[in-house]
Every structure is written in C-alpha cells, then in structure tokens.
Enzyme design. Structure first.
Site, short mmCIF file in Angstrom:
data_model
loop_
_atom_site.label_atom_id
_atom_site.label_comp_id
_atom_site.label_asym_id
_atom_site.label_seq_id
_atom_site.Cartn_x
_atom_site.Cartn_y
_atom_site.Cartn_z
N CYS A 136 0.42 -1.15 0.25
CA CYS A 136 -0.14 -0.07 -0.22
C CYS A 136 0.82 0.96 -0.02
O CYS A 136 0.95 1.83 0.96
CB CYS A 136 -0.52 -0.49 1.58
SG CYS A 136 -2.30 1.42 1.13
N CYS A 139 -0.62 4.21 2.14
CA CYS A 139 -0.52 4.31 3.53
C CYS A 139 1.11 4.79 4.05
O CYS A 139 1.57 4.88 4.68
CB CYS A 139 -0.69 2.81 3.61
SG CYS A 139 -2.54 1.88 3.41
N ASP A 140 2.06 3.34 2.78
CA ASP A 140 3.05 3.44 3.98
C ASP A 140 4.65 4.45 2.82
O ASP A 140 5.34 4.22 3.53
CB ASP A 140 4.77 2.45 3.97
CG ASP A 140 3.38 1.64 4.58
OD1 ASP A 140 2.36 1.79 5.08
OD2 ASP A 140 2.82 -0.14 3.88
#
Ligand code: FAD
Ligand code: NAP
Length: 314
Positions: A136, A139-140
């Site tokens: 992701c 997300c990261d």
C-alpha cells in the site's frame, strides 16, 4: 454479553458495492444492516486520486468512500463496525457471527467483501513485511522520503503506485515480468514521462535483501525471466502491486467459485447458488474490478434482495 440482531438484508462489506447496496436497500424500506469489516471503505481507502468515478473528474479515494458511507447512512442503512467471522448459509434465516460477539440473523445476505492484495509468496517478502515491504503506497510511501524504491507489477495499481511514490522517492524502479504493461494507456504515458521511474522489463523479484538488526530492507535481487541473469537494485522500500484476490473466506466452501476464487453469480444477476444470498463487486468480478462496476452490482444485489423478500411474503 452477546447480542442478536435480525435484519431483512445483511450487507457484508463497506466498499462501493456494500454502500451502494445500502442506499438501494434503505430506499426499498428494508432497513439493512451493513457490517464494515476490517477495512471500512474498502480498497479505495488505500489510493489517492480517483479519476474515473462518474461525477468527479478527480476525487481522493478515502474522501469518495466517506461520501458513500454518509450517503448510505443518510438513506437509513445501519452501519456497524464489526467483522463477520463465520457465516451459516445452510438455512434461513441466515446467521453471521461478528467479532464483537453479535449474532446477526438475516432473511437475505449481500456479500460485498471485495478483494485483498496478493503477495509473491517469497520467504524474504514475508520476513520484511511491515519493515520495508508493503502492498500500500498511500499507507507507507511517506516513510521513504528521498530513498530508492522498488515497485513490482504491471497493472494499474503498480503504475499508479510507482507514480505516487515519486512524490517521496529519489528513484522508483518498476519491475515487471513482461515487456508490456497491462495498465491503462493514460497511466502508461504518465509513467514513461516521469524521469524518476525506471522500468526493469522481463524481470521477476527473486529476493528482498536487508539487515536483521534493525530489521530493514536494503535492496532486491531481480532475475531476468529469459536469461536468468540477476540484477541487484538498492532500495529501502519494496511495494508489491501484483493484483488482488477475492476475499471469499466466508463462503468458499459453500458457494460456487471460479477463475481463482471469484463467487459465481447467475447471468445478468447477483444471485449466487443459494437462494437469498447475493454477491456484488470485486468478490464476484474477475474482469472489470472497478469502483463503478462494484457500485452497479451493489445496486443490482439490493434490488434482487428486495424481489426475493417480496416473493417470500406472497
Ligand atoms: P472493496 O472495496 O474491496 O471492499 C471490501 C469490503 O469488504 C471492505 O470494506 C472490507 O472491510 C469488507 N470485508 C471483507 N471481509 C469482511 C468480513 N469478514 N466481514 C465484514 N466485512 C468484510 N477502481 C476504480 O474504479 N478507480 C480507481 O481509480 C481505482 N483505484 C484503485 C487503486 C488501488 C490501489 C486499488 C487496490 C484498487 C483500485 N480500484 C479502482 C479498484 C476498486 O478499489 C475496487 O474495484 C472496488 O473497491 C471494489 O469494491 P467492493 O465494494 O467490491 O470491495
Ligand atoms: P492486475 O490488473 O491483475 O495486474 C496485476 C499485475 O501484476 C500484472 O501486470 C501481472 O503481470 C503482475 N503479476 C501478477 N502476478 C505476478 C507475479 N506472481 N509475479 C510478478 N508479477 C505478477 O491488478 P491491479 O493492477 O491491482 O488491478 C486490479 C483491478 O483494479 C484492475 O481491474 C484494475 O483496472 C483496477 N484498478 C483500477 C485503477 C484505475 O482505474 N485507475 C487503479 C488501480 C486498480 P502480467 O501483466 O504479466 O499478468
């Protein structure tokens, strides 16, 4: 203390399919209950720009899903933050056990559990998951400011993730197992124009390499699919973007599935092999897997649940 809740329509999943089913079932006065699962809002909460949902030239995925949730709630859907752990479709009313301890009983069930990221299955990928290996980028990605990053895959997700990661990374290497991307042309054009992205064609990720103390990625080894030659690429982050598999765990032993686990529905319908159980969205769609098609199937499922209930009442 465990609680029992009965509903005419139990919707499992809170992606575009689930929320759209909620809107339609609510407007049919069926007072649906929607259980959101572990990812409220579904897959679109893991992306940034969505440019192909009608009505929006551009919208952030998480914002679109908040709007869909608000819409379903405003129409009368009861939205519950719970995860269904077990589903019994052997008799009506159907029963579903929630992680919260709640037992849901339902006259009809709409399955909208979508899909989850696939992994390569390498031991080194598993070792560094959460420590440099991710599925992701939204997300990261932020953790890799000024660093070199590798993305694996050749579809829309891989190309979008590679493009998004150039906001942070000094360089992004896109490793693809063929020499042709399956992503949409508009995305390929953006990728090819981006000077920070270097494609590595005809390569498979062989191994993620890194340190043990502290646990972290330092690079990857990629193998040429024809010559077997190994290329070593330094990287702090590795994003696996090789597609998604249907989240069929609740029903894979009781409903017919095909094409790698997608739930089979009747032609031009969301009806499954069990009367009163409907499936919508990426759980059943091995072909299009789009937010708008998922929403369309959510609509169909709610209308079909309404007809099913009406027929039982006759
Ligand atoms: P999902 O969105 O997958 O949602 C599934 C839901 O089921 C989740 O809420 C989850 O919590 C819930 N769930 C699962 N198991 C349980 C359980 N046991 N109990 C309760 N709930 C459960 N499509 C586009 O049209 N445009 C795009 O720009 C686009 N970008 C994308 C970018 C990325 C990175 C990804 C991964 C996908 C993208 N897609 C895009 C595809 C799109 O996100 C999907 O087609 C769509 O989200 C599928 O919707 P769905 O409702 O079927 O399921
Ligand atoms: P996808 O379209 O299935 O593409 C997966 C990619 O990963 C393919 O290029 C595939 O290679 C590669 N791959 C698969 N298994 C692999 C393995 N074991 N090793 C190496 N490479 C592997 O998946 P996706 O990109 O996640 O997209 C899923 C769906 O969501 C699609 O329908 C897509 O259109 C949709 N989506 C849409 C948007 C958008 O509209 N903007 C954005 C993201 C996703 P091959 O090409 O060789 O098969």
């Amino acid at each position: 203390m465990s609680d029992t809740r009965h509903t005419k329509v139990l919707i499992i999943g809170s992606g575009p399919a689930g929320y759209t089913a909620g809107v339609y079932a609510s407007r049919a006065m069926l007072e649906p209950i929607l259980v959101q699962g572990m990812e409220p809002g579904g897959q679109l909460t893991t992306t940034t720009d969505v440019e192909n949902y009608p009505g929006y030239t551009e919208v952030q995925g998480p914002d679109l899903m908040i709007k869909m949730e608000e819409h379903a709630r405003a129409m009368g859907t009861e939205i519950i933050g719970d995860i269904i752990l077990d589903l019994d479709l052997s008799k009506r009313p159907f029963t579903a056990k929630g992680d919260s301890g709640t037992l849901y009983t339902a006259d009809t069930v709409i399955l909208a559990t979508g899909a989850r990221a696939k992994w390569l299955g390498l031991p080194s990928e598993e070792k560094f998951k959460g420590f440099g290996v991710s599925a992701c980028a939204t997300c990261d990605g932020f953790f890799y400011r000024g660093q070199e990053i590798v993305v694996v895959g050749g579809g829309n997700t891989a190309v979008e993730e590679a493009l998004f990661l150039t906001n942070f990374a000094s360089k992004v290497t896109l490793i693809h197992r063929r020499d042709e991307l399956r992503a949409e042309k508009i995305l390929i054009n953006r990728l090819m124009k981006n000077e920070k992205i270097e494609p590595l064609w005809d390569h498979q990720l062989e191994e993620v390499v890194g340190d043990d103390m502290p646990l972290g990625v330092t690079g990857v080894r990629a193998k040429h699919v024809k010559t077997g030659e190994i290329t070593e690429i330094p990287a702090k982050g590795v994003f696996i973007a090789i597609g998604h598999a249907p989240a069929n765990e609740l029903v894979k032993d009781v409903l017919d599935t095909h094409m790698g686990g997608y739930v089979v529905t009747k032609p031009d319908s969301t009806a499954t092999s069990i009367p009163g159980v409907f499936a919508a969205g990426d759980l059943t769609d091995h072909k299009y897997r789009q937010a708008v098609t998922s929403a369309g199937m959510g609509c169909m499922a709610a209308l079909e649940a309404e007809h099913f209930i009406a027929e039982q009442d006759d």
